[in-house]
Design an enzyme around this catalytic site. Structure first.
Site, PDB file in Angstrom:
ATOM      1  N   GLY A  69       0.784  -1.230   0.000  1.00  0.00           N
ATOM      2  CA  GLY A  69       0.000   0.000   0.000  1.00  0.00           C
ATOM      3  C   GLY A  69       0.816   1.280   0.000  1.00  0.00           C
ATOM      4  O   GLY A  69       0.246   2.373   0.060  1.00  0.00           O
ATOM      5  N   GLN A  70       2.154   1.166  -0.071  1.00  0.00           N
ATOM      6  CA  GLN A  70       2.963   2.399  -0.098  1.00  0.00           C
ATOM      7  C   GLN A  70       2.564   3.238  -1.306  1.00  0.00           C
ATOM      8  O   GLN A  70       2.197   2.714  -2.349  1.00  0.00           O
ATOM      9  CB  GLN A  70       4.446   2.044  -0.223  1.00  0.00           C
ATOM     10  CG  GLN A  70       5.016   1.278   0.952  1.00  0.00           C
ATOM     11  CD  GLN A  70       5.004   2.064   2.236  1.00  0.00           C
ATOM     12  OE1 GLN A  70       4.741   1.516   3.290  1.00  0.00           O
ATOM     13  NE2 GLN A  70       5.255   3.356   2.130  1.00  0.00           N
ATOM     14  N   LYS A  71       2.674   4.547  -1.145  1.00  0.00           N
ATOM     15  CA  LYS A  71       2.235   5.469  -2.185  1.00  0.00           C
ATOM     16  C   LYS A  71       2.869   5.142  -3.540  1.00  0.00           C
ATOM     17  O   LYS A  71       2.193   5.136  -4.570  1.00  0.00           O
ATOM     18  CB  LYS A  71       2.590   6.893  -1.771  1.00  0.00           C
ATOM     19  CG  LYS A  71       1.799   7.938  -2.496  1.00  0.00           C
ATOM     20  CD  LYS A  71       2.256   9.327  -2.100  1.00  0.00           C
ATOM     21  CE  LYS A  71       1.175  10.070  -1.338  1.00  0.00           C
ATOM     22  NZ  LYS A  71       1.697  11.223  -0.629  1.00  0.00           N
TER      23      LYS A  71
END
Lengths: 185, 359
Positions: A69-71
């Protein structure tokens, strides 16, 4: 190939469900998947890329795609949309500041046509942390009531840390998908 | 049986003697009766508790067409006269939508005994109904038209202070609405400058703690907490006991962090040193000039706190940094290991002069 093997193939296909887990980084997606699968959750690094878990749940085989889910890697989520039966959106209920981001990313996701038929389970995770928002509050912030009326959705409070709420959520998801899916082609 | 039947078929065309024909007919009848009862038997065997009402295709078909007709007439009627009040209209449409879902469910439940043609045509009917409802819906409740509003030109200097830079980078979605719910405040230190901020978690019931908008502050967090969030720190030192969940840092510059946690995520941090103990691999994203070294904090009872948090063991993970902006095998230029002779000594926060106790 005999008739029996064809039938077996269809049967097997019928009982398979593809579940996509997404949400902001630090929401607990990987921990949830490992917890459901009864694995050790004490050492989990932030997901660089994705994990796939095949879990037998009730009489179904769940293929769970847990995507980081990291940007930087959110733009890759769309590579996993195809043929998704169930969508699990995980929220860190203790991260009040980023609920704005959370809402925006969810809204963007739900515009996606390839996900329009997928059942949506929202897990309001980290309920064990004091100060976390309740599922009702999260539902309000994310404005879930305003969602497209054709969408099947449910929000469940849970804790990947204690395991509470996870089964309730996945029970609903699996039942909802099962009631929609039948042998067609 | 079947063979007899086939044998008998051609003879039926050549009108033979009526006696034989009669016999043939009665046999066909018997056959079809048997077939019917066999079908019903097998269904009874297979059906679970819930399928008492839908035990054969003909029962299904009549039930299906009944509800189909009722939904169609509901839709047709709604077009002519419908509740004027918006909320009533909504719930009216929701009811129709629910009965379509029920119908779809009926098809799903019956799909295992229905001929595939019936399944297909029933599903087609269901999707036609859905479409009809969708059209009705758009006729009765017109969607809000999308339009560009001239909001940006009216700049209000008071309400939007420093967030603008972040907003711009996030403004992919134009319709991004501000949160309507006033989210409650989380405990922490906020908007301070040049202060020493001390918090002892021992005996407190706090789950998460936030450091927000601090400039030139020293923060000492004693004891353990479940989650630690940090946002917008400049020229600060943060010394923290074990965090049993995760730490998230967003936007920091010229800072020193001494922290222990199960998970650590570091976003938009520049020119800072991090002394970490982590059970998993720390990650950085959009950082540069960040240097890493092992944890070096002491206060009375720190060993015990670390043990209770399962952070007593030095895993060496402080140096296993994943850079999400540098997905290659070679070392990322954004971070480095702090040279041993440049590292700080053990920091004892109990011996550093007093400060203000936060909430």
């Amino acid at each position: 190939m005999g008739l029996l093997s064809i039938i077996r193939k269809i049967k097997r296909k019928e009982k398979e469900m593809r579940v996509l887990m997404v949400g902001l980084d630090n929401s607990g997606k990987t921990t949830i998947v490992l917890k459901i699968n009864g694995e050790d959750t004490s050492v989990i690094s932030p997901t660089l890329g994705f994990n796939i878990k095949t879990i037998t749940y009730q009489k179904y085989t769940l293929n769970i795609w847990d995507v980081g889910g990291q940007k930087t890697i959110r733009s890759y989520w769309r590579n996993y949309f195809e043929q998704t039966d169930g969508l699990v959106w995980v929220v860190d209920s203790s991260d009040l500041r980023r609920l704005d981001d959370c809402k925006m990313e969810l809204d963007n996701l739900l515009k996606e046509e390839r996900l329009s038929g997928a059942s949506l389970l929202i897990l309001a995770n980290k309920q064990d942390i004091k100060g976390a928002l309740t599922p009702e509050e999260i539902a309000k912030v994310l404005n879930l009531e305003a969602m497209d009326r054709t969408r099947h959705w449910k929000i469940v409070g849970c804790s990947a840390y204690t395991g509470e709420g996870l089964l309730e959520g996945f029970d609903w998801l699996v039942q909802d998908i099962a009631s929609r899916i039948y042998v067609l082609d | 049986m079947e063979i007899e039947n086939e044998d008998a078929l051609p003879t039926s065309n050549q009108a033979l003697d009526p006696d034989l024909q009669k016999k043939h007919l009665s046999m066909l009848e018997r056959l079809s009766n048997r077939h019917q009862s066999r079908l019903e038997n097998s269904l009874a065997l297979r059906s679970d508790s819930n399928s008492s009402s839908s035990s054969s295709s003909s029962a299904f078909l009549s039930r299906f067409s009944d509800s189909k007709r009722s939904i169609e007439s509901q839709i047709a009627q709604s077009r002519l006269n419908h509740p004027t009040e918006l909320s009533k209209l909504r719930s009216h449409l929701d009811n129709i939508s629910a009965s379509i879902s029920d119908l779809e469910k009926l098809v799903a439940e019956s799909s295992y005994f229905l001929p595939s043609y019936e399944v297909r045509s029933s599903l087609k009917t269901v999707s036609d109904l859905k479409q009809a409802l969708e059209i009705l819906n758009s006729e009765l409740i017109p969607r809000k038209k999308f339009s560009f509003k001239n909001k940006a030109s009216k700049k209000d200097p008071i309400t939007e202070p420093t967030e603008t830079t972040l907003e711009v980078s996030n403004s992919v979605s134009i319709s991004h609405e501000r949160l309507s719910l006033p989210v409650r405040d989380s405990p922490g230190f906020k908007n301070k400058k040049g202060e020493i901020l001390v918090k002892d978690f021992k005996g407190s019931e706090l789950g998460e703690f936030t450091l927000l908008d601090l400039d030139s502050c020293e923060v000492r967090l004693i004891g353990s907490v479940r989650a630690l969030f940090m946002h917008k720190l400049r020229n600060c030192s943060v010394y923290a006991g074990p965090v049993t969940g995760s730490i998230l840092i967003e936007e920091a510059e010229d800072c020193v962090f001494v922290m222990a946690s199960h998970q650590i995520r570091i976003h938009n941090v520049k020119m800072s040193d991090l002394y970490l103990r982590v059970r998993s691999r720390p990650i950085i994203e959009d950082c540069n000039g960040v240097r890493f070294a092992p944890y070096c904090l002491s206060y009375e009872g720190v060993e015990e706190d670390l043990r209770d948090a399962s952070l007593d063991e030095e895993t060496g993970n402080w140096a296993n940094v994943d850079d999400f902006r540098w997905l290659r095998a070679v070392q990322s230029p954004n971070w480095s290991v702090l040279l041993e002779n440049e590292r700080a000594e053990m920091v004892n926060i109990a011996n550093l002069g007093g400060g203000t106790e936060g909430n």
